[in-house]
Design an enzyme around this catalytic site. Structure first.
Site, PDB file in Angstrom:
ATOM      1  N   ASP A 146       1.192   8.206  -1.330  1.00 15.33           N
ATOM      2  CA  ASP A 146       2.053   8.110  -0.148  1.00 15.33           C
ATOM      3  C   ASP A 146       2.695   9.443   0.208  1.00 15.33           C
ATOM      4  O   ASP A 146       3.031   9.685   1.364  1.00 15.33           O
ATOM      5  CB  ASP A 146       3.141   7.050  -0.355  1.00 15.33           C
ATOM      6  CG  ASP A 146       2.547   5.657  -0.397  1.00 15.33           C
ATOM      7  OD1 ASP A 146       1.585   5.399   0.361  1.00 15.33           O
ATOM      8  OD2 ASP A 146       3.015   4.830  -1.194  1.00 15.33           O
ATOM      9  N   GLN A 170       0.851  -1.180   0.000  1.00 18.30           N
ATOM     10  CA  GLN A 170       0.000   0.000   0.000  1.00 18.30           C
ATOM     11  C   GLN A 170       0.895   1.240   0.000  1.00 18.30           C
ATOM     12  O   GLN A 170       1.893   1.242   0.730  1.00 18.30           O
ATOM     13  CB  GLN A 170      -0.899   0.025   1.240  1.00 18.30           C
ATOM     14  CG  GLN A 170      -2.032   1.025   1.138  1.00 18.30           C
ATOM     15  CD  GLN A 170      -2.934   1.051   2.381  1.00 18.30           C
ATOM     16  OE1 GLN A 170      -2.623   0.416   3.373  1.00 18.30           O
ATOM     17  NE2 GLN A 170      -4.024   1.763   2.306  1.00 18.30           N
ATOM     18  N   HIS A 195      -7.322  -1.654  15.231  1.00 21.44           N
ATOM     19  CA  HIS A 195      -7.484  -0.916  13.975  1.00 21.44           C
ATOM     20  C   HIS A 195      -7.316  -1.850  12.767  1.00 21.44           C
ATOM     21  O   HIS A 195      -8.180  -1.894  11.883  1.00 21.44           O
ATOM     22  CB  HIS A 195      -6.456   0.220  13.945  1.00 21.44           C
ATOM     23  CG  HIS A 195      -6.459   1.033  12.697  1.00 21.44           C
ATOM     24  ND1 HIS A 195      -7.146   2.212  12.571  1.00 21.44           N
ATOM     25  CD2 HIS A 195      -5.877   0.838  11.493  1.00 21.44           C
ATOM     26  CE1 HIS A 195      -6.979   2.708  11.357  1.00 21.44           C
ATOM     27  NE2 HIS A 195      -6.199   1.885  10.682  1.00 21.44           N
ATOM     28  N   GLU A 196      -6.240  -2.612  12.765  1.00 19.88           N
ATOM     29  CA  GLU A 196      -5.998  -3.492  11.606  1.00 19.88           C
ATOM     30  C   GLU A 196      -7.081  -4.560  11.508  1.00 19.88           C
ATOM     31  O   GLU A 196      -7.496  -4.939  10.414  1.00 19.88           O
ATOM     32  CB  GLU A 196      -4.600  -4.120  11.676  1.00 19.88           C
ATOM     33  CG  GLU A 196      -3.437  -3.140  11.838  1.00 19.88           C
ATOM     34  CD  GLU A 196      -3.488  -1.906  10.938  1.00 19.88           C
ATOM     35  OE1 GLU A 196      -4.093  -1.985   9.852  1.00 19.88           O
ATOM     36  OE2 GLU A 196      -2.940  -0.858  11.337  1.00 19.88           O
ATOM     37  N   MET A 229      -0.278  -2.971   9.264  1.00 21.65           N
ATOM     38  CA  MET A 229      -0.793  -3.044   7.903  1.00 21.65           C
ATOM     39  C   MET A 229      -1.741  -4.238   7.831  1.00 21.65           C
ATOM     40  O   MET A 229      -1.366  -5.352   8.192  1.00 21.65           O
ATOM     41  CB  MET A 229       0.371  -3.172   6.906  1.00 21.65           C
ATOM     42  CG  MET A 229      -0.068  -3.332   5.453  1.00 21.65           C
ATOM     43  SD  MET A 229      -0.939  -1.845   4.843  1.00 21.65           S
ATOM     44  CE  MET A 229      -2.084  -2.618   3.692  1.00 21.65           C
ATOM     45  N   GLU A 230      -2.943  -3.962   7.362  1.00 21.55           N
ATOM     46  CA  GLU A 230      -4.042  -4.910   7.443  1.00 21.55           C
ATOM     47  C   GLU A 230      -4.000  -6.002   6.371  1.00 21.55           C
ATOM     48  O   GLU A 230      -5.018  -6.306   5.758  1.00 21.55           O
ATOM     49  CB  GLU A 230      -5.364  -4.136   7.345  1.00 21.55           C
ATOM     50  CG  GLU A 230      -5.643  -3.454   5.983  1.00 21.55           C
ATOM     51  CD  GLU A 230      -5.086  -2.039   5.837  1.00 21.55           C
ATOM     52  OE1 GLU A 230      -4.080  -1.729   6.497  1.00 21.55           O
ATOM     53  OE2 GLU A 230      -5.648  -1.256   5.047  1.00 21.55           O
ATOM     54  N   ARG A 244       9.597   3.300  11.586  1.00 20.78           N
ATOM     55  CA  ARG A 244       8.181   3.656  11.475  1.00 20.78           C
ATOM     56  C   ARG A 244       8.010   5.150  11.205  1.00 20.78           C
ATOM     57  O   ARG A 244       8.394   5.991  12.027  1.00 20.78           O
ATOM     58  CB  ARG A 244       7.472   3.267  12.770  1.00 20.78           C
ATOM     59  CG  ARG A 244       5.990   3.490  12.734  1.00 20.78           C
ATOM     60  CD  ARG A 244       5.345   2.999  14.017  1.00 20.78           C
ATOM     61  NE  ARG A 244       3.934   3.329  14.033  1.00 20.78           N
ATOM     62  CZ  ARG A 244       3.152   3.214  15.098  1.00 20.78           C
ATOM     63  NH1 ARG A 244       3.669   2.748  16.226  1.00 20.78           N
ATOM     64  NH2 ARG A 244       1.888   3.531  15.038  1.00 20.78           N
ATOM     65  N   GLU A 251      -9.928   4.484   5.877  1.00 23.90           N
ATOM     66  CA  GLU A 251      -9.337   4.816   7.181  1.00 23.90           C
ATOM     67  C   GLU A 251     -10.325   5.477   8.142  1.00 23.90           C
ATOM     68  O   GLU A 251     -10.306   5.198   9.337  1.00 23.90           O
ATOM     69  CB  GLU A 251      -8.083   5.674   6.996  1.00 23.90           C
ATOM     70  CG  GLU A 251      -6.957   4.976   6.228  1.00 23.90           C
ATOM     71  CD  GLU A 251      -6.452   3.694   6.887  1.00 23.90           C
ATOM     72  OE1 GLU A 251      -6.716   3.463   8.081  1.00 23.90           O
ATOM     73  OE2 GLU A 251      -5.791   2.907   6.183  1.00 23.90           O
ATOM     74  N   HIS A 281     -10.076  -3.234   9.762  1.00 22.19           N
ATOM     75  CA  HIS A 281      -9.906  -3.169   8.308  1.00 22.19           C
ATOM     76  C   HIS A 281     -10.372  -4.453   7.607  1.00 22.19           C
ATOM     77  O   HIS A 281     -10.604  -4.453   6.396  1.00 22.19           O
ATOM     78  CB  HIS A 281      -8.433  -2.959   7.952  1.00 22.19           C
ATOM     79  CG  HIS A 281      -8.000  -1.527   7.848  1.00 22.19           C
ATOM     80  ND1 HIS A 281      -8.638  -0.602   7.045  1.00 22.19           N
ATOM     81  CD2 HIS A 281      -6.968  -0.859   8.435  1.00 22.19           C
ATOM     82  CE1 HIS A 281      -8.012   0.564   7.136  1.00 22.19           C
ATOM     83  NE2 HIS A 281      -7.001   0.436   7.986  1.00 22.19           N
ATOM     84  N   TYR A 325      -8.107   9.784   8.204  1.00 22.04           N
ATOM     85  CA  TYR A 325      -8.375   9.023   9.424  1.00 22.04           C
ATOM     86  C   TYR A 325      -9.312   9.800  10.342  1.00 22.04           C
ATOM     87  O   TYR A 325     -10.405   9.362  10.670  1.00 22.04           O
ATOM     88  CB  TYR A 325      -7.074   8.781  10.198  1.00 22.04           C
ATOM     89  CG  TYR A 325      -6.104   7.812   9.560  1.00 22.04           C
ATOM     90  CD1 TYR A 325      -5.940   6.538  10.083  1.00 22.04           C
ATOM     91  CD2 TYR A 325      -5.329   8.163   8.466  1.00 22.04           C
ATOM     92  CE1 TYR A 325      -5.035   5.649   9.541  1.00 22.04           C
ATOM     93  CE2 TYR A 325      -4.412   7.271   7.908  1.00 22.04           C
ATOM     94  CZ  TYR A 325      -4.278   6.019   8.449  1.00 22.04           C
ATOM     95  OH  TYR A 325      -3.387   5.137   7.911  1.00 22.04           O
TER      96      TYR A 325
HETATM   97  N1  BES Z   1      -3.385   0.777   6.009  1.00 15.27           N
HETATM   98  C1  BES Z   1      -2.751   1.567   6.980  1.00 15.27           C
HETATM   99  C2  BES Z   1      -1.298   1.770   6.693  1.00 15.27           C
HETATM  100  C3  BES Z   1      -1.007   2.432   5.355  1.00 15.27           C
HETATM  101  C4  BES Z   1      -1.774   3.468   4.877  1.00 15.27           C
HETATM  102  C5  BES Z   1       0.061   2.004   4.611  1.00 15.27           C
HETATM  103  C6  BES Z   1      -1.487   4.048   3.648  1.00 15.27           C
HETATM  104  C7  BES Z   1       0.354   2.592   3.404  1.00 15.27           C
HETATM  105  C8  BES Z   1      -0.428   3.615   2.908  1.00 15.27           C
HETATM  106  C9  BES Z   1      -2.920   0.980   8.396  1.00 15.27           C
HETATM  107  O1  BES Z   1      -4.167   0.423   8.603  1.00 15.27           O
HETATM  108  C10 BES Z   1      -2.793   2.097   9.391  1.00 15.27           C
HETATM  109  O2  BES Z   1      -3.577   2.995   9.319  1.00 15.27           O
HETATM  110  N2  BES Z   1      -1.842   2.017  10.317  1.00 15.27           N
HETATM  111  C11 BES Z   1      -1.628   3.003  11.357  1.00 15.27           C
HETATM  112  C12 BES Z   1      -2.090   2.495  12.693  1.00 15.27           C
HETATM  113  C13 BES Z   1      -3.397   2.955  13.187  1.00 15.27           C
HETATM  114  C14 BES Z   1      -3.672   2.584  14.618  1.00 15.27           C
HETATM  115  C15 BES Z   1      -3.909   4.276  12.807  1.00 15.27           C
HETATM  116  C16 BES Z   1      -0.136   3.243  11.479  1.00 15.27           C
HETATM  117  O3  BES Z   1       0.633   2.521  10.863  1.00 15.27           O
HETATM  118  O4  BES Z   1       0.260   4.160  12.180  1.00 15.27           O
HETATM  119 ZN    ZN Z   2      -5.705   1.905   8.706  1.00 14.72          ZN
END
Ligand code: BES
Ligand code: ZN
Length: 589
Positions: A366, A130, A286-287, A261-262, A543, A309, A290, A374
């Site tokens: 990205d 993603q 959260h995941e 990542m879901e 991260r 999101e 999804h 979100y």
């Molecule tokens: N799907 C997202 C991660 C993502 C979004 C990857 C867009 C690449 C492009 C994942 O579900 C996510 O939102 N992760 C969050 C955690 C959450 C508790 C808000 C993160 O990684 O911080």
């Molecule tokens: Zn998410």
């Protein structure tokens, strides 16, 4: 001949991928995957077929039935979306075989040296596709509007374990190495294709859940997430049945660029959520959510990303409300609001990028990733929920999932459905402004809880110069502490920074959600005793959520600007492409 997705060359009229059978080998020495993939299409192809690629080496395109029959192909000029692979003369075909290999600098793949793993003995490779990175792993119609099932035969070096976001059919030893087989019976979009290979062990921790991690961290990981069954029960009560059979968790090496990542059947997690006290398990919540909002009902394009999101944050907080109570859920919402206000301030409140439905032509999704889809998406859904009442809204949620499961959905289609099912919402909520307006509308839902009041009380005292707050913060949970640190300015006196450290034990904290805000304060305030800790953290963790504010704080302070560039130069090879690009942009400003 229209392209429904600005980030993909997919033209539905030409034929759409329905199933892919991968035959791949992981070559750790050359840091590539090589092999071939057999593509089945939904209908006989047009004369020309276009597929998305990026940094792929294409060897040949052939008929699947008669492999000696080759087809002409060419890689178009490179653009910001990669290179379109144009295959011609394929009219009427229902299947194609493409031989290809990835390149060592594939954007989706991270090849880790043994030193970057917990065990320090074996290399590791992981994927993060993603938003539009799957095209750097295999040629595809790399749009969330295209769904396909798949089979995988994956050869890895002897003794290595391969895991994927799909059902594992086990392994066998061959002359080439260990051959792993996988099967994904549900049609998924390319961004959910996921794999990891390394020294990976596993343990059962729930009815549907195995935890996967390097053996060195497996025990801690298993302990942290033992509450997973209760989360699943709550999620099913909200959305209906969990259809993906397994809900496994893979804890990655620390360079993984996201919190979670879901990936279907196998959520990928950063080890930074293992705080030792279960305080960051909302990432798993959260995941898990999804699995419905995202993996079952998918945003049609990245311009509709808030559908993935925003809904998922809504579900995450609803589940947390059941598990931890309403007060606690509201506390999460207030922390979310902080992040949203920051994101809006960063873009500017009139920026088109603060809309829910965005226009991303010319933008890599990205590059514009933020908390807006979100938290603004969440607030919009809460506004609707409060307008129609919980019972009605809850029925709507189940109906929504059932109506659009295994489909990809545009914002317009969602709004039409909302209008049909909950027309009264439009009388009370200014839907148009929420979805198409910039910044935040006037009718933003507010949140109240004693947990929040307690924190705000101490914030006021602190700002009035009072430092004797040890007693008042004694019973705070991690989310309250996060709120407190959020409320303080970034620039503090050295005495204040050291007081905070003593109060919450931040320098040695295992909890990155507390440690990083403090490190940011230290960076912004030229607090030298923390520089070593900052260097160590940035060298280990990949991260983006933590790297971005920390590099920003270092870069914006003239005292530490050089330090930011220096650290980045030393450690950037350890970061995923996504994080590297994000930091480069911050340091260029
Ligand atoms: N799907 C997202 C991660 C993502 C979004 C990857 C867009 C690449 C492009 C994942 O579900 C996510 O939102 N992760 C969050 C955690 C959450 C508790 C808000 C993160 O990684 O911080
Ligand atoms: Zn998410």
């Amino acid at each position: 001949m229209t392209r429904p997705d600005p980030h993909s060359c997919w033209i539905p009229e030409d034929g759409t991928i329905k199933h892919i059978h991968f035959h791949l080998t992981a070559d750790f020495k050359r840091r590539i995957f090589f092999g071939f993939a057999i593509y089945d299409f939904d209908k006989p192809l047009s004369d020309t077929l276009s597929l998305d690629t990026r940094k792929l080496n294409i060897k040949s395109v052939a008929s699947t039935d008669s492999p000696e029959q080759k087809y002409e192909w060419k890689l178009e000029d490179e653009t910001s979306l990669g290179q379109t692979l144009t295959i011609s003369g394929v009219r009427g075909l229902r299947a194609l075989t493409i031989h290809f290999s990835t390149s060592p600098d594939s954007d989706a793949l991270q090849w880790l040296d043994p030193e970057q793993t917990a065990g320090k003995q074996h290399p590791y490779v992981l994927s993060q596709c993603q938003a539009i990175l799957a095209r750097s792993v295999f040629p595809c119609q790399d749009s969330p509007g295209v769904r396909f099932t798949y089979d995988v035969e994956l050869t890895v070096p002897k003794g290595f374990k391969a895991v994927m976001g799909s059902e594992s059919l086990g392994s066998e030893e061959t002359e080439q190495g260990t051959l792993w087989r996988f099967h994904m019976k549900h049609a998924i979009p390319s961004y959910l294709f996921a794999l990891a290979i390394g020294n990976i062990a596993s343990e059962k921790i729930g009815k549907k859940t195995w935890i996967y991690a390097e053996p060195e961290i497996l025990k801690d990981a298993a302990w942290e997430f033992t509450g997973v069954d209760r989360m699943l029960e709550c999620a099913e009560a909200i959305f209906g049945e969990y259809v993906w059979d397994r809900f496994d968790l893979l804890v990655m090496p620390p360079s993984f660029p996201y919190g979670g990542m879901e990936n279907p059947t196998l959520t990928f997690l950063t080890p930074t959520v293992i705080a030792g006290d279960r305080s960051l398990v909302n990432v798993v919540t959260h995941e898990l959510a999804h699995s419905w909002t995202g993996n079952l009902v998918t945003n049609a394009t990245w311009e509709d990303f808030w559908l993935n999101e925003g809904w998922t944050v809504w579900a995450e907080r609803r589940i947390l409300e059941r598990l931890e109570g309403e007060e606690s859920a509201h506390l999460y919402s207030v922390n979310g609001r902080h992040a949203l206000d920051e994101a809006i301030a960063d873009f500017g409140k009139d920026s088109p990028l603060t809309r829910l439905k965005t226009d991303l032509k010319g933008h890599d999704p990205d590059d514009v990733y933020s908390q807006i889809p979100y938290e603004k998406g969440y607030l919009f859904l809460v506004a609707v929920e409060r307008a129609v009442g919980r019972n009605k809204f809850d029925d709507f949620v189940k109906k929504y999932i059932d109506r659009f499961k295994f489909q990809s959905l545009t914002t317009d289609a969602f709004l039409q459905f909302l209008k049909k099912e909950l027309p009264e919402a439009f009388d009370k909520v200014d839907v148009e402004t929420w979805v198409h307006g910039t910044g935040l509308p006037a009718d933003v839902p507010a949140f109240q809880s004693k947990l929040i009041d307690d924190v705000m009380d101490v914030v006021r005292k602190w700002k009035a110069g009072q430092r004797d707050i040890k007693q008042a913060v004694k019973s705070w949970d991690v989310t309250q502490k996060r709120l407190f640190l959020n409320e303080l300015p970034l620039k503090l006196s050295h005495e204040e920074i050291s007081t905070l450290d003593k109060l919450f034990n931040l320098a040695d904290s295992r909890n990155s959600e507390l440690k990083v805000p403090w490190l940011c304060m230290a960076a912004a305030s030229s607090y030298k005793p923390a520089y070593g800790i900052i260097r160590e953290f940035l060298g280990e963790v990949g991260r983006g959520k933590f790297l971005k504010p920390l590099y920003k704080a270092l870069h914006e302070n003239p005292d530490t600007k050089k330090l930011a560039a220096q650290i980045f130069d030393e450690v950037k090879d350890g970061y995923h492409h996504l994080s590297r690009v994000a930091i480069e942009r911050i340091l260029e400003e």
